[in-house]
Design a protein around this motif. Structure first.
Motif, short mmCIF file in Angstrom:
data_model
loop_
_atom_site.label_atom_id
_atom_site.label_comp_id
_atom_site.label_asym_id
_atom_site.label_seq_id
_atom_site.Cartn_x
_atom_site.Cartn_y
_atom_site.Cartn_z
N MET A 147 1.00 -1.13 0.22
CA MET A 147 0.01 0.04 -0.03
C MET A 147 0.99 1.30 0.16
N ASP A 148 0.42 2.09 -0.62
CA ASP A 148 1.07 3.38 -0.73
C ASP A 148 1.24 4.26 0.54
N HIS A 149 0.30 4.09 1.35
CA HIS A 149 0.51 4.66 2.86
C HIS A 149 1.27 4.06 3.74
N LEU A 150 2.08 2.78 3.35
CA LEU A 150 2.88 2.22 4.39
C LEU A 150 4.15 1.87 3.82
N GLU A 151 5.38 2.07 4.39
CA GLU A 151 6.82 1.96 3.93
C GLU A 151 7.42 1.01 4.84
N HIS A 152 7.68 -0.25 4.53
CA HIS A 152 8.26 -1.51 5.27
C HIS A 152 9.75 -1.11 5.19
N LEU A 153 10.52 -1.11 6.33
CA LEU A 153 11.80 -0.80 6.36
C LEU A 153 12.49 -2.02 7.13
N ASN A 154 13.87 -2.41 6.50
CA ASN A 154 14.57 -3.34 7.18
C ASN A 154 16.00 -2.82 6.88
N PRO A 155 16.47 -1.69 7.68
CA PRO A 155 17.66 -0.95 7.36
C PRO A 155 19.04 -1.69 7.35
N PRO A 156 19.94 -1.06 6.58
CA PRO A 156 21.22 -1.80 6.58
C PRO A 156 21.72 -1.54 8.04
N GLY A 157 22.75 -2.34 8.41
CA GLY A 157 23.37 -2.10 9.88
C GLY A 157 22.58 -2.90 11.03
N VAL A 158 21.29 -3.54 10.49
CA VAL A 158 20.63 -4.38 11.46
C VAL A 158 20.27 -5.68 10.74
N ALA A 159 20.54 -6.83 11.69
CA ALA A 159 20.41 -8.04 10.86
C ALA A 159 18.95 -8.20 10.41
N ALA A 160 19.10 -8.98 9.30
CA ALA A 160 17.72 -9.40 8.59
C ALA A 160 16.87 -9.91 9.49
N PRO A 161 15.54 -9.67 9.49
CA PRO A 161 14.50 -10.45 10.39
C PRO A 161 14.67 -11.90 10.27
N ARG A 162 14.53 -12.48 11.31
CA ARG A 162 14.54 -14.15 11.43
C ARG A 162 13.39 -14.72 11.09
N GLY A 163 12.25 -13.98 10.78
CA GLY A 163 11.09 -14.66 10.48
C GLY A 163 10.14 -13.65 9.76
N THR A 164 8.89 -13.75 9.94
CA THR A 164 7.77 -13.05 9.01
C THR A 164 7.68 -11.72 9.76
N TYR A 165 8.37 -10.80 9.77
CA TYR A 165 8.14 -9.59 9.96
C TYR A 165 9.43 -8.36 9.44
N SER A 166 8.94 -7.21 9.55
CA SER A 166 9.63 -6.22 9.26
C SER A 166 10.04 -5.46 10.48
N HIS A 167 11.50 -4.81 10.55
CA HIS A 167 11.85 -4.17 11.72
C HIS A 167 10.99 -2.86 11.96
N ALA A 168 10.59 -2.20 10.84
CA ALA A 168 9.92 -1.09 11.14
C ALA A 168 8.61 -0.81 9.93
N VAL A 169 7.77 -0.26 10.22
CA VAL A 169 6.70 0.23 9.25
C VAL A 169 6.41 1.77 9.42
N ARG A 170 6.66 2.65 8.24
CA ARG A 170 6.34 4.05 8.46
C ARG A 170 4.91 4.23 7.89
N SER A 171 3.96 4.95 8.42
CA SER A 171 2.55 5.16 8.16
C SER A 171 2.01 6.52 7.94
N ARG A 172 1.21 6.83 7.13
CA ARG A 172 0.61 7.67 6.74
C ARG A 172 -1.05 7.54 6.84
N GLY A 173 -1.77 8.06 7.73
CA GLY A 173 -3.38 7.48 7.64
C GLY A 173 -3.95 7.43 8.98
N GLN A 174 -4.93 6.96 8.96
CA GLN A 174 -5.78 6.78 10.14
C GLN A 174 -5.64 5.39 10.93
N THR A 175 -5.18 5.32 12.43
CA THR A 175 -4.76 4.38 12.90
C THR A 175 -6.15 3.38 13.45
#
Length: 135
Positions: A1-29
């Motif tokens: 979705m264009d209102h979400l940005e999934h982030l797995n930044p360099p310098g942090v180990a890749a996730p060991r499962g089905t998740y992202s390290h962070a998600v940036r959002s714009r919209g209603q929660t």
């Protein structure tokens, strides 16, 4: 979705499962209450079977999302509670199967997985909370 940005930044180990390290959002929660393995008729599904309970819990999460005009792609965070270490692997396996269906592009929400002593009722082995952002 264009209102979400999934982030797995360099310098942090890749996730060991089905998740992202962070998600940036714009919209209603949208915050979902913890869902347990009760079907639409009010009956507990999968007593003694953590994997079956996980599947029912996620059906409930999907139904709540749909009722609020949201979908899986709008979820930015899951918190998964599982009773007892002996049930953790069954729930992880069911979660991996479900997440591959819900997130085929690999853009997973953030997630926390907790092993606990007990939930609200003794027959519940799994509970899942979710947070979604609507655009």
């Amino acid at each position: 979705m264009d209102h979400l940005e999934h982030l797995n930044p360099p310098g942090v180990a890749a996730p060991r499962g089905t998740y992202s390290h962070a998600v940036r959002s714009r919209g209603q929660t949208l915050w979902l209450a913890g869902q347990v393995s009760i079907d639409a008729g009010g009956e507990t599904v999968g007593i003694g079977d953590a994997a079956s309970q996980m599947r029912q819990v996620m059906r409930n999460v999907g139904d709540v999302l749909a009722g609020a005009g949201a979908g899986w792609a709008d979820v930015v965070r899951f918190t998964v509670y599982v009773v007892g270490a002996e049930n953790a692997e069954a729930v992880r396996t069911a979660r991996a199967e479900l997440w591959s269906e819900f997130y085929p592009d690999g853009n997973y929400p953030t997630s926390t997985f907790l092993v606990v002593d007990r939930l609200a009722a003794e027959e519940f082995l799994v509970e899942v909370e979710a947070t979604a952002v609507l655009h």
